[in-house]
Design a protein around this motif. Structure first.
Motif, PDB file in Angstrom:
ATOM      1  N   LEU A   1       0.832  -1.209   0.000  1.00 12.57           N
ATOM      2  CA  LEU A   1       0.000   0.000   0.000  1.00 12.57           C
ATOM      3  C   LEU A   1       0.861   1.251   0.000  1.00 12.57           C
ATOM      4  N   ILE A   2       1.909   1.261   0.811  1.00 14.22           N
ATOM      5  CA  ILE A   2       2.794   2.426   0.866  1.00 14.22           C
ATOM      6  C   ILE A   2       3.492   2.646  -0.468  1.00 14.22           C
ATOM      7  N   ILE A   3       3.948   1.554  -1.099  1.00 15.49           N
ATOM      8  CA  ILE A   3       4.615   1.681  -2.399  1.00 15.49           C
ATOM      9  C   ILE A   3       3.673   2.267  -3.434  1.00 15.49           C
ATOM     10  N   VAL A   4       2.426   1.767  -3.474  1.00 13.90           N
ATOM     11  CA  VAL A   4       1.451   2.261  -4.448  1.00 13.90           C
ATOM     12  C   VAL A   4       1.119   3.729  -4.183  1.00 13.90           C
ATOM     13  N   VAL A   5       0.998   4.093  -2.912  1.00 14.55           N
ATOM     14  CA  VAL A   5       0.723   5.491  -2.562  1.00 14.55           C
ATOM     15  C   VAL A   5       1.871   6.392  -2.994  1.00 14.55           C
ATOM     16  N   LEU A   6       3.105   5.945  -2.795  1.00 18.81           N
ATOM     17  CA  LEU A   6       4.263   6.730  -3.216  1.00 18.81           C
ATOM     18  C   LEU A   6       4.309   6.897  -4.728  1.00 18.81           C
ATOM     19  N   VAL A   7       3.987   5.822  -5.446  1.00 15.75           N
ATOM     20  CA  VAL A   7       3.956   5.906  -6.914  1.00 15.75           C
ATOM     21  C   VAL A   7       2.865   6.877  -7.357  1.00 15.75           C
ATOM     22  N   SER A   8       1.687   6.805  -6.724  1.00 12.70           N
ATOM     23  CA  SER A   8       0.598   7.713  -7.064  1.00 12.70           C
ATOM     24  C   SER A   8       0.965   9.164  -6.743  1.00 12.70           C
ATOM     25  N   ALA A   9       1.645   9.364  -5.614  1.00 10.89           N
ATOM     26  CA  ALA A   9       2.071  10.714  -5.246  1.00 10.89           C
ATOM     27  C   ALA A   9       3.096  11.255  -6.239  1.00 10.89           C
ATOM     28  N   ALA A  10       4.017  10.388  -6.673  1.00  4.74           N
ATOM     29  CA  ALA A  10       5.008  10.800  -7.672  1.00  4.74           C
ATOM     30  C   ALA A  10       4.324  11.171  -8.984  1.00  4.74           C
ATOM     31  N   GLN A  11       3.310  10.377  -9.352  1.00  4.11           N
ATOM     32  CA  GLN A  11       2.550  10.674 -10.574  1.00  4.11           C
ATOM     33  C   GLN A  11       1.869  12.031 -10.468  1.00  4.11           C
ATOM     34  N   PHE A  12       1.271  12.314  -9.311  1.00  3.54           N
ATOM     35  CA  PHE A  12       0.568  13.589  -9.120  1.00  3.54           C
ATOM     36  C   PHE A  12       1.545  14.755  -9.179  1.00  3.54           C
ATOM     37  N   ILE A  13       2.682  14.614  -8.498  1.00  4.17           N
ATOM     38  CA  ILE A  13       3.666  15.703  -8.452  1.00  4.17           C
ATOM     39  C   ILE A  13       4.258  15.968  -9.828  1.00  4.17           C
ATOM     40  N   LEU A  14       4.646  14.892 -10.519  1.00  7.60           N
ATOM     41  CA  LEU A  14       5.253  15.063 -11.839  1.00  7.60           C
ATOM     42  C   LEU A  14       4.256  15.612 -12.852  1.00  7.60           C
ATOM     43  N   THR A  15       2.996  15.172 -12.753  1.00  7.79           N
ATOM     44  CA  THR A  15       1.968  15.685 -13.660  1.00  7.79           C
ATOM     45  C   THR A  15       1.709  17.157 -13.405  1.00  7.79           C
ATOM     46  N   GLN A  16       1.678  17.529 -12.119  1.00 10.69           N
ATOM     47  CA  GLN A  16       1.485  18.939 -11.775  1.00 10.69           C
ATOM     48  C   GLN A  16       2.636  19.791 -12.277  1.00 10.69           C
ATOM     49  N   ASP A  17       3.865  19.275 -12.140  1.00  7.52           N
ATOM     50  CA  ASP A  17       5.036  20.021 -12.614  1.00  7.52           C
ATOM     51  C   ASP A  17       4.965  20.223 -14.111  1.00  7.52           C
ATOM     52  N   ARG A  18       4.539  19.192 -14.829  1.00 11.21           N
ATOM     53  CA  ARG A  18       4.431  19.320 -16.284  1.00 11.21           C
ATOM     54  C   ARG A  18       3.349  20.322 -16.663  1.00 11.21           C
ATOM     55  N   SER A  19       2.228  20.294 -15.932  1.00 10.71           N
ATOM     56  CA  SER A  19       1.145  21.221 -16.230  1.00 10.71           C
ATOM     57  C   SER A  19       1.571  22.657 -15.941  1.00 10.71           C
ATOM     58  N   ASP A  20       2.265  22.859 -14.825  1.00 11.54           N
ATOM     59  CA  ASP A  20       2.735  24.202 -14.470  1.00 11.54           C
ATOM     60  C   ASP A  20       3.755  24.710 -15.486  1.00 11.54           C
ATOM     61  N   ALA A  21       4.653  23.813 -15.935  1.00 11.95           N
ATOM     62  CA  ALA A  21       5.649  24.208 -16.928  1.00 11.95           C
ATOM     63  C   ALA A  21       4.990  24.579 -18.249  1.00 11.95           C
ATOM     64  N   LYS A  22       3.933  23.830 -18.582  1.00 13.84           N
ATOM     65  CA  LYS A  22       3.223  24.103 -19.830  1.00 13.84           C
ATOM     66  C   LYS A  22       2.510  25.449 -19.758  1.00 13.84           C
ATOM     67  N   LYS A  23       1.918  25.758 -18.579  1.00 19.66           N
ATOM     68  CA  LYS A  23       1.235  27.036 -18.428  1.00 19.66           C
ATOM     69  C   LYS A  23       2.222  28.200 -18.499  1.00 19.66           C
TER      70      LYS A  23
END
Length: 299
Positions: free
Chosen positions: A273-295
């Motif tokens: 569960l912790i591993i999956v949560v960390l992967v999901s958190a990494a996905q959220f952070i990286l996606t947000q960074d890409r969206s912010d960079a695009k904006k």
């Protein structure tokens, strides 16, 4: 009678509360309470039968991390993760083709998405007969003159590859639908302008579709990581985890119910569960960074 005595605003609040409290109670009862109990069991040596157990602290977690037999099964997840790349490639290919004008497009969309609607247990039994000696796959290959065939599920060198193909067949439709929605969200006028400028289908795919769905593509790759870590149904039905096909989830289930080590299995489940949560958190952070960079780039 009671509602008639209340004001309209109070009635509205009461109705909202009444419709909200039931799902919240069910969520707490069947999701969060079992999660709390699982964490509690992970700190004990409970066998799932005895009414009492001994407190062990983090001994179960230390055992999981120190014993290579527990974490070694994660190498099986690599087969499923690597298979996600041809899966995503095929899904993107079919989504691109069907995003343009194609005859019987809805029929082909239904054919591609149908496997995702099937139950995992049913898929496991289907492919169990597909891969068995003298089964469907062997019969098809015999028609082409190929007679020296391996044991698709019994040979350790190819059994995980065989199981990975089942995963590709099952989940390609889901990725296809996500890609198709992302591609069709692109303004059609962009394609028309590209055609006027002489851009062929490949150029449209390269310079219009790929940049438009980059975030969706990245998201699907991250989801493939978490999905490959939690594979269970198909290998459990088809091989039971034998001959090197053991996954971490299968090992957790066997530890709990075959060996009656519920405390240890709970610790394994918490770690996953912790591993999956960390992967999901990494996905959220990286996606947000890409969206912010695009904006910022757009600004």
């Amino acid at each position: 009678m009671i509602l008639s005595k209340l004001s309209q605003k109070a009635q509205k609040r009461l109705i909202i509360f009444s419709f909200t409290i039931v799902p919240i109670v069910l969520l707490l009862m069947f999701s969060y309470y079992p999660l709390v109990k699982m964490v509690q069991y992970s700190l004990t040596d409970w066998n799932g039968i005895s009414p009492s157990s001994n407190y062990l602290g983090f001994a179960n977690y230390e055992k999981v991390f120190s014993n290579p037999n527990y974490f070694g099964v994660f190498k099986t997840s690599l087969y499923y993760f690597l298979s996600s790349f041809p899966q995503l490639g095929l899904a993107l290919l079919f989504a691109t083709i069907l995003s343009f004008k194609v005859k019987f497009a809805n029929f082909w969309k239904g054919i591609l998405f149908f496997p995702y609607l099937l139950n995992g247990v049913a898929i496991g039994f289907m492919f169990l007969y597909f891969y068995k000696t003298g089964g469907t796959l062997d019969s098809l290959l015999h028609l082409f003159g190929i007679h020296h065939l391996p044991l698709w599920l019994g040979n350790q060198s190819i059994n995980n590859i065989s199981l990975s193909f089942v995963s590709i067949w099952r989940y390609m439709g889901f990725n296809f639908l996500i890609f198709l929605g992302a591609i069709q969200s692109v303004d059609p006028e962009i394609y028309e302008a590209a055609e006027i400028d002489g851009a062929n289908r490949w150029n449209q795919f390269r310079y219009i579709i790929i940049p438009a769905i980059r975030n969706i593509l990245f998201l699907n790759i991250i989801l493939s990581v978490s999905g490959s870590l939690s594979v269970f149904e198909v290998p459990y039905i088809m091989t039971g985890g034998a001959n090197g096909t053991m996954t971490f989830v299968i090992q957790t289930v066997q530890t709990a119910f075959n060996y009656n080590q519920v405390g240890l299995a709970s610790a394994m489940a918490v770690i996953l569960l912790i591993i999956v949560v960390l992967v999901s958190a990494a996905q959220f952070i990286l996606t947000q960074d890409r969206s912010d960079a695009k904006k910022k780039a757009g600004a």
